[in-house]
Motif scaffolding. Structure first.
Motif, PDB file in Angstrom:
ATOM      1  N   GLU A 128       0.836  -1.214   0.000  1.00  0.00           N
ATOM      2  CA  GLU A 128       0.000   0.000   0.000  1.00  0.00           C
ATOM      3  C   GLU A 128       0.865   1.256   0.000  1.00  0.00           C
ATOM      4  N   PHE A 129       1.868   1.260   0.862  1.00  0.00           N
ATOM      5  CA  PHE A 129       2.756   2.424   0.927  1.00  0.00           C
ATOM      6  C   PHE A 129       3.494   2.601  -0.404  1.00  0.00           C
ATOM      7  N   LEU A 130       3.937   1.523  -0.982  1.00  0.00           N
ATOM      8  CA  LEU A 130       4.817   1.607  -2.156  1.00  0.00           C
ATOM      9  C   LEU A 130       4.067   1.775  -3.475  1.00  0.00           C
ATOM     10  N   PHE A 131       2.839   1.240  -3.552  1.00  0.00           N
ATOM     11  CA  PHE A 131       2.168   1.193  -4.870  1.00  0.00           C
ATOM     12  C   PHE A 131       0.785   1.838  -4.911  1.00  0.00           C
ATOM     13  N   ALA A 132       0.237   2.261  -3.765  1.00  0.00           N
ATOM     14  CA  ALA A 132      -1.129   2.813  -3.790  1.00  0.00           C
ATOM     15  C   ALA A 132      -1.202   4.008  -4.733  1.00  0.00           C
ATOM     16  N   GLY A 133      -2.194   3.996  -5.601  1.00  0.00           N
ATOM     17  CA  GLY A 133      -2.420   5.106  -6.518  1.00  0.00           C
ATOM     18  C   GLY A 133      -1.443   5.165  -7.687  1.00  0.00           C
ATOM     19  N   SER A 134      -0.618   4.144  -7.839  1.00  0.00           N
ATOM     20  CA  SER A 134       0.376   4.174  -8.927  1.00  0.00           C
ATOM     21  C   SER A 134      -0.217   3.581 -10.210  1.00  0.00           C
ATOM     22  N   ASP A 135       0.529   3.708 -11.285  1.00  0.00           N
ATOM     23  CA  ASP A 135       0.122   3.148 -12.585  1.00  0.00           C
ATOM     24  C   ASP A 135      -0.004   1.636 -12.432  1.00  0.00           C
ATOM     25  N   THR A 136      -1.204   1.143 -12.717  1.00  0.00           N
ATOM     26  CA  THR A 136      -1.458  -0.290 -12.477  1.00  0.00           C
ATOM     27  C   THR A 136      -0.524  -1.194 -13.275  1.00  0.00           C
ATOM     28  N   ARG A 137      -0.112  -0.741 -14.459  1.00  0.00           N
ATOM     29  CA  ARG A 137       0.731  -1.613 -15.295  1.00  0.00           C
ATOM     30  C   ARG A 137       2.067  -1.892 -14.615  1.00  0.00           C
ATOM     31  N   VAL A 138       2.637  -0.851 -14.016  1.00  0.00           N
ATOM     32  CA  VAL A 138       3.960  -1.025 -13.397  1.00  0.00           C
ATOM     33  C   VAL A 138       3.819  -1.775 -12.070  1.00  0.00           C
TER      34      VAL A 138
END
Ligand SMILES: [Fe+2]
Ligand SMILES: [Fe+2]
Length: 295
Positions: free
Chosen positions: A153-163
């Protein structure tokens, strides 16, 4: 020589398969694929840059070792391991190419350096060194996999889903094949101290190139000398070491075997979801990573 390969009860590698994931990285991909954490975006992309050089080297190394392995089961696992790593670097190649095209051509010079170093490992270093490197890198990959899943959650929340989906898929499979390079190293060489050497060597080697890459990208962004950005970067590096030192130190103990480390539930859920085929694992909902794939 220590060989615990016959202990199959805790082996997550037993059900390994080669998964072909449908990732596509269009020209719209932003290098700041996690807009809340630009420095993290570049740290991950820096590690990604190494994969099309590192993982083919791991495959070549394990292929050579396979000729010296007697166990048919382990040979079969090595083949599946090579298949998974082959998929990993091909997907990272697509991502890296898009990143380079989208504004970071200076990364190509770092790629050329990696090509030279990994080729030199092939031609100049012993199979024992290369296997210790492979076994050691897989130790790091297992620790990183646990960290990424735990801290997703900290590292990927709200990020580009592909990456996010690319990275999480990759490290679910790193957790899945956690035993293979270790068992292959134990079967062919088994030296404890050399395994520890390989673990530390490979970690420093991969970190060296990842750092070069994220530094180049932050320089290109005009952020390398920005105080706030540097502080963000230092906090992320500290987070990396806080999460990576304990599992790496534990893996350097004499009695270590990767199968003694239980797989995270989210990872097992991911594998089940892939088996069922009912969730878009190449396009995870990064606004709902708490639920992960357990929906
Ligand atoms: Fe991999
Ligand atoms: Fe791996």
């Amino acid at each position: 020589m220590k060989n615990r390969h016959s202990d199959s009860s805790k082996r997550s590698s037993a059900g390994m398969i080669i998964r072909r994931m449908p990732f596509e990285f269009s020209e719209s991909l932003c290098a700041h694929w996690n807009p809340r954490r630009i420095e993290w975006s570049h740290m991950v992309s820096g590690a990604s840059l190494a994969m099309p050089f590192l993982e083919p080297y791991l495959i070549r190394t394990l292929r050579k070792a396979c000729a010296q392995i007697e166990s048919e089961q382990l040979k079969e696992e090595v083949k599946l391991y090579m298949g998974q790593e082959g998929q990993h670097f091909q997907q990272h190649r697509k991502f890296n190419d898009t990143l380079i095209r989208n504004g970071y051509p200076e990364l190509e010079a770092i790629e050329a350096e990696m090509q030279i170093e990994f080729d030199a490992f092939d031609s100049k270093r012993s199979l024992k060194f290369n296997m210790a490197y492979a076994c050691g890198f897989e130790t790091m990959a297992l620790g990183i996999g646990h960290w990424l899943v735990r801290d997703r959650e900290f590292l990927f929340a709200g990020s580009d889903t592909r990456v996010a989906s690319l990275i999480l898929w990759h490290f679910v499979e790193e957790i899945e094949h956690k035993n293979v390079a270790f068992d292959a190293y134990q079967a062919v060489f088994g030296s404890y101290f050399y395994r520890v050497y390989g673990t530390l060597y490979s970690a420093l080697h991969v970190m060296k190139f990842s750092r070069k890459a994220y530094k180049a990208m932050l320089k290109k962004d005009g952020l390398w000398h920005n105080v706030r950005s540097r502080w963000n970067l230092l906090k992320l590096i500290a987070r990396f070491f806080i999460n990576m030192v304990p599992p790496t130190a534990a893996a350097c103990l004499p009695g270590h075997h990767p199968s003694d480390i239980a797989d995270p539930q989210w990872c097992l859920d991911w594998l089940d979801a892939h088996h069922r085929g009912d969730l878009p694992l190449a396009a995870l909902d990064t606004n709902n990573l708490t639920m992960g794939v357990s929906v």
